[in-house]
Design an enzyme around this catalytic site. Structure first.
Site, PDB file in Angstrom:
ATOM      1  N   LEU A 103       0.870  -1.240  -0.044  1.00  0.00           N
ATOM      2  CA  LEU A 103       0.139  -0.006  -0.076  1.00  0.00           C
ATOM      3  C   LEU A 103       0.699   1.298  -0.148  1.00  0.00           C
ATOM      4  O   LEU A 103       2.054   1.144   0.479  1.00  0.00           O
ATOM      5  CB  LEU A 103      -0.826   0.055   1.223  1.00  0.00           C
TER       6      LEU A 103
ATOM      7  N   GLY B  78       0.937  -5.206   1.258  1.00  0.00           N
ATOM      8  CA  GLY B  78      -0.015  -5.388   0.287  1.00  0.00           C
ATOM      9  C   GLY B  78       0.300  -5.756  -1.136  1.00  0.00           C
ATOM     10  O   GLY B  78      -0.235  -6.529  -1.955  1.00  0.00           O
TER      11      GLY B  78
ATOM     12  N   ASN C  26       4.964  -7.740   6.386  1.00  0.00           N
ATOM     13  CA  ASN C  26       5.715  -7.110   7.398  1.00  0.00           C
ATOM     14  C   ASN C  26       5.097  -5.908   8.094  1.00  0.00           C
ATOM     15  O   ASN C  26       5.771  -5.172   8.771  1.00  0.00           O
ATOM     16  CB  ASN C  26       7.061  -6.415   6.768  1.00  0.00           C
ATOM     17  N   GLU C  27       3.845  -5.989   8.104  1.00  0.00           N
ATOM     18  CA  GLU C  27       3.122  -4.857   8.795  1.00  0.00           C
ATOM     19  C   GLU C  27       3.631  -4.594  10.349  1.00  0.00           C
ATOM     20  O   GLU C  27       3.589  -3.354  10.580  1.00  0.00           O
ATOM     21  CB  GLU C  27       1.603  -4.793   8.626  1.00  0.00           C
TER      22      GLU C  27
HETATM   23  C1  LIG Z   1      -6.918  -3.686  13.061  1.00  0.00           C
HETATM   24  C2  LIG Z   1      -6.537  -3.271  11.565  1.00  0.00           C
HETATM   25  C3  LIG Z   1      -6.364  -2.079  11.052  1.00  0.00           C
HETATM   26  C4  LIG Z   1      -5.616  -1.936   9.841  1.00  0.00           C
HETATM   27  C5  LIG Z   1      -4.827  -0.803   9.841  1.00  0.00           C
HETATM   28  C6  LIG Z   1      -3.676  -0.573   8.761  1.00  0.00           C
HETATM   29  C7  LIG Z   1      -3.378  -1.664   7.725  1.00  0.00           C
HETATM   30  C8  LIG Z   1      -2.493  -1.340   6.691  1.00  0.00           C
HETATM   31  C9  LIG Z   1      -1.929  -2.372   5.961  1.00  0.00           C
HETATM   32  C10 LIG Z   1      -0.815  -1.877   5.125  1.00  0.00           C
HETATM   33  C11 LIG Z   1      -0.433  -2.750   4.155  1.00  0.00           C
HETATM   34  C12 LIG Z   1       0.778  -2.157   3.483  1.00  0.00           C
HETATM   35  O1  LIG Z   1       1.037  -2.735   2.147  1.00  0.00           O
HETATM   36  S1  LIG Z   1       2.044  -0.972   4.029  1.00  0.00           S
HETATM   37  C13 LIG Z   1       3.126  -0.758   3.022  1.00  0.00           C
HETATM   38  C14 LIG Z   1       4.432  -1.573   3.307  1.00  0.00           C
HETATM   39  N1  LIG Z   1       5.488  -1.478   2.606  1.00  0.00           N
HETATM   40  C15 LIG Z   1       6.770  -1.643   2.838  1.00  0.00           C
HETATM   41  O2  LIG Z   1       6.952  -1.610   3.872  1.00  0.00           O
HETATM   42  C16 LIG Z   1       7.734  -1.592   1.615  1.00  0.00           C
HETATM   43  C17 LIG Z   1       8.498  -0.387   1.803  1.00  0.00           C
HETATM   44  N2  LIG Z   1       9.342  -0.279   0.773  1.00  0.00           N
HETATM   45  C18 LIG Z   1      10.487  -0.970   0.710  1.00  0.00           C
HETATM   46  O3  LIG Z   1      10.861  -1.773   1.564  1.00  0.00           O
HETATM   47  C19 LIG Z   1      11.399  -0.469  -0.459  1.00  0.00           C
HETATM   48  O4  LIG Z   1      10.862   0.548  -1.216  1.00  0.00           O
HETATM   49  C20 LIG Z   1      11.385  -1.892  -1.680  1.00  0.00           C
HETATM   50  C21 LIG Z   1       9.928  -2.121  -1.964  1.00  0.00           C
HETATM   51  C22 LIG Z   1      12.067  -3.161  -1.074  1.00  0.00           C
HETATM   52  C23 LIG Z   1      11.964  -1.530  -2.963  1.00  0.00           C
HETATM   53  O5  LIG Z   1      13.553  -0.998  -2.536  1.00  0.00           O
HETATM   54  P1  LIG Z   1      14.125   0.038  -3.683  1.00  0.00           P
HETATM   55  O6  LIG Z   1      15.666   0.194  -2.917  1.00  0.00           O
HETATM   56  O7  LIG Z   1      14.147  -0.435  -5.048  1.00  0.00           O
HETATM   57  O8  LIG Z   1      13.442   1.456  -3.692  1.00  0.00           O
HETATM   58  P2  LIG Z   1      13.393   2.670  -2.467  1.00  0.00           P
HETATM   59  O9  LIG Z   1      14.463   3.645  -2.793  1.00  0.00           O
HETATM   60  O10 LIG Z   1      13.230   2.147  -1.210  1.00  0.00           O
HETATM   61  O11 LIG Z   1      11.998   3.102  -3.091  1.00  0.00           O
HETATM   62  C24 LIG Z   1      11.867   4.042  -4.147  1.00  0.00           C
HETATM   63  C25 LIG Z   1      10.865   5.184  -3.649  1.00  0.00           C
HETATM   64  O12 LIG Z   1       9.437   4.832  -3.443  1.00  0.00           O
HETATM   65  C26 LIG Z   1       9.279   5.024  -2.023  1.00  0.00           C
HETATM   66  N3  LIG Z   1       8.318   3.932  -1.597  1.00  0.00           N
HETATM   67  C27 LIG Z   1       8.792   2.803  -1.396  1.00  0.00           C
HETATM   68  N4  LIG Z   1       7.524   1.758  -0.895  1.00  0.00           N
HETATM   69  C28 LIG Z   1       6.714   2.639  -0.753  1.00  0.00           C
HETATM   70  C29 LIG Z   1       5.546   2.747  -0.278  1.00  0.00           C
HETATM   71  N5  LIG Z   1       4.932   1.463   0.169  1.00  0.00           N
HETATM   72  N6  LIG Z   1       4.591   3.738  -0.283  1.00  0.00           N
HETATM   73  C30 LIG Z   1       5.063   4.921  -0.699  1.00  0.00           C
HETATM   74  N7  LIG Z   1       6.443   5.156  -1.172  1.00  0.00           N
HETATM   75  C31 LIG Z   1       7.130   3.972  -1.141  1.00  0.00           C
HETATM   76  C32 LIG Z   1      10.489   5.202  -1.334  1.00  0.00           C
HETATM   77  O13 LIG Z   1      10.122   6.352  -0.287  1.00  0.00           O
HETATM   78  C33 LIG Z   1      11.345   5.988  -2.461  1.00  0.00           C
HETATM   79  O14 LIG Z   1      11.021   7.355  -2.908  1.00  0.00           O
HETATM   80  P3  LIG Z   1      11.956   8.572  -3.103  1.00  0.00           P
HETATM   81  O15 LIG Z   1      12.945   8.483  -2.205  1.00  0.00           O
HETATM   82  O16 LIG Z   1      10.885   9.613  -2.994  1.00  0.00           O
HETATM   83  O17 LIG Z   1      12.406   8.249  -4.535  1.00  0.00           O
END
Ligand SMILES: CCCCCCCCC/C=C/C(=O)SCCNC(=O)CCNC(=O)[C@H](O)C(C)(C)COP(=O)(O)OP(=O)(O)OC[C@H]1O[C@@H](n2cnc3c(N)ncnc32)[C@H](O)[C@@H]1OP(=O)(O)O
Length: 277
Positions: free
Chosen positions: A86, A131, A153-154
């Site tokens: 997400l 997500g 990993n939430e």
């Molecule tokens: C009770 C019940 C209640 C319910 C309550 C709530 C329920 C919520 C459930 C949530 C579900 C989810 O999916 S939460 C999302 C969890 N996702 C994550 O933890 C993934 C985070 N991202 C990463 O780990 C990494 O980006 C990865 C995907 C491995 C790619 O690595 P890379 O080195 O190739 O790229 P990066 O340099 O990290 O990222 C490139 C750019 O994209 C951005 N970016 C990366 N992931 C992003 C993301 N998810 N959202 C926005 N932006 C993101 C970075 O900030 C960088 O932005 P710039 O610096 O500006 O370029």
């Protein structure tokens, strides 16, 4: 079907049509001979699932209901990431209306993907956290390139994977393994994910990934479609109905949870850490 694909790859004319999408956030191609669709997520750099991307996926899934779609391969145009999950910016200081609209579209998209009657394969060509893992788990079969990460990993971000995310994982790896993985917010390597059954097959590289995805599709297309889809939906209906019958409550949990100051703090810190990388 295998013979048919051999003919196609050996040069017999095959027509692949771009499926007109109102946006380029997804690239959709349909093979007119086999009916197999490839949906490629195309929101660089990491296919974070914001409202617009989810809406594009949902619109495509609805449109496919009226096409001769015999199966779908879900993949990504990003070189390193299937989907980063997400879009964190949708949850960081949104308005209530925006958060509600976003969550509703996520629910809509998941319901369509999870209940698609045709075979669905996730060709996971990169990292697939949270997500992203949900999308992969919503397909029937998962194939992944080596040395990437996948999981829910939430917890590690200070947020919680909703019940239906958890149910999807339980249905694939079993309750005990899912409980451990969800409490810890484990991101598995592709290799570990293959060992516990979170993914079905490891590919050697991207070419092998797509070959294996088509191989799975060929096998499925050899089965009587109605019998196939009836069994699939039978397996998935309890999980689907659990969300369908409680969408409002689920949305309320989401809103109440993300608007807590502690949760907003965690999201802010996580976003900063991502930017600093
Ligand atoms: C009770 C019940 C209640 C319910 C309550 C709530 C329920 C919520 C459930 C949530 C579900 C989810 O999916 S939460 C999302 C969890 N996702 C994550 O933890 C993934 C985070 N991202 C990463 O780990 C990494 O980006 C990865 C995907 C491995 C790619 O690595 P890379 O080195 O190739 O790229 P990066 O340099 O990290 O990222 C490139 C750019 O994209 C951005 N970016 C990366 N992931 C992003 C993301 N998810 N959202 C926005 N932006 C993101 C970075 O900030 C960088 O932005 P710039 O610096 O500006 O370029």
């Amino acid at each position: 079907m295998f013979v048919l694909r051999q003919c196609l790859t050996l040069g017999t004319k095959s027509s692949v049509r771009n499926f007109a999408a109102a946006t380029n956030l997804v690239n959709v191609k349909i093979n007119e001979d086999t009916g197999v669709v490839i949906m490629e997520l195309n929101k660089p750099p990491v296919n974070s699932l914001n409202y617009e991307l989810l809406e594009a996926m949902h619109r495509t899934l609805v449109k496919l209901e009226n096409e001769r779609c015999s199966g779908m391969i879900l993949t990504s145009s990003s070189p390193n990431t299937f989907s980063a999950g997400l879009d964190l910016l949708e949850m960081y200081k949104p308005t209530v209306d925006k958060a509600r609209k976003f969550w509703g579209m996520l629910q809509n998209t998941w319901i369509k993907l999870y209940s698609a009657p045709y075979p669905t394969v996730a060709a996971i060509n990169g990292h697939s956290p949270a997500g992203g893992c949900l999308l992969a788990m919503s397909c029937e079969y998962r194939i992944m390139v080596p040395k990437k990460k996948i999981g829910l990993n939430e917890t590690q971000l200070g947020i919680v994977a909703p019940q239906w995310f958890q149910d999807c994982m339980k249905n694939i790896i079993g309750s005990r393994q899912a409980e451990k993985a969800l409490i810890a917010g484990t991101l598995f390597s592709s290799e570990e994910a293959a060992k516990i059954g979170l993914i079905d097959e490891l590919a050697t590289d991207k070419e092998d990934l797509m070959k294996k995805a088509h191989d799975f599709m060929d096998e499925q297309l050899g089965l009587p479609p109605l019998a196939r889809s009836t069994v699939k939906i039978g397996f998935r209906k309890d999980t689907l109905n659990r969300l369908i019958n409680s969408r409002e409550v689920d949305t309320k949990y989401f809103i109440d949870f993300i608007f807590q100051p502690k949760v907003q703090e965690s999201l802010e810190m996580y976003l900063q850490a991502l930017k600093k990388k």
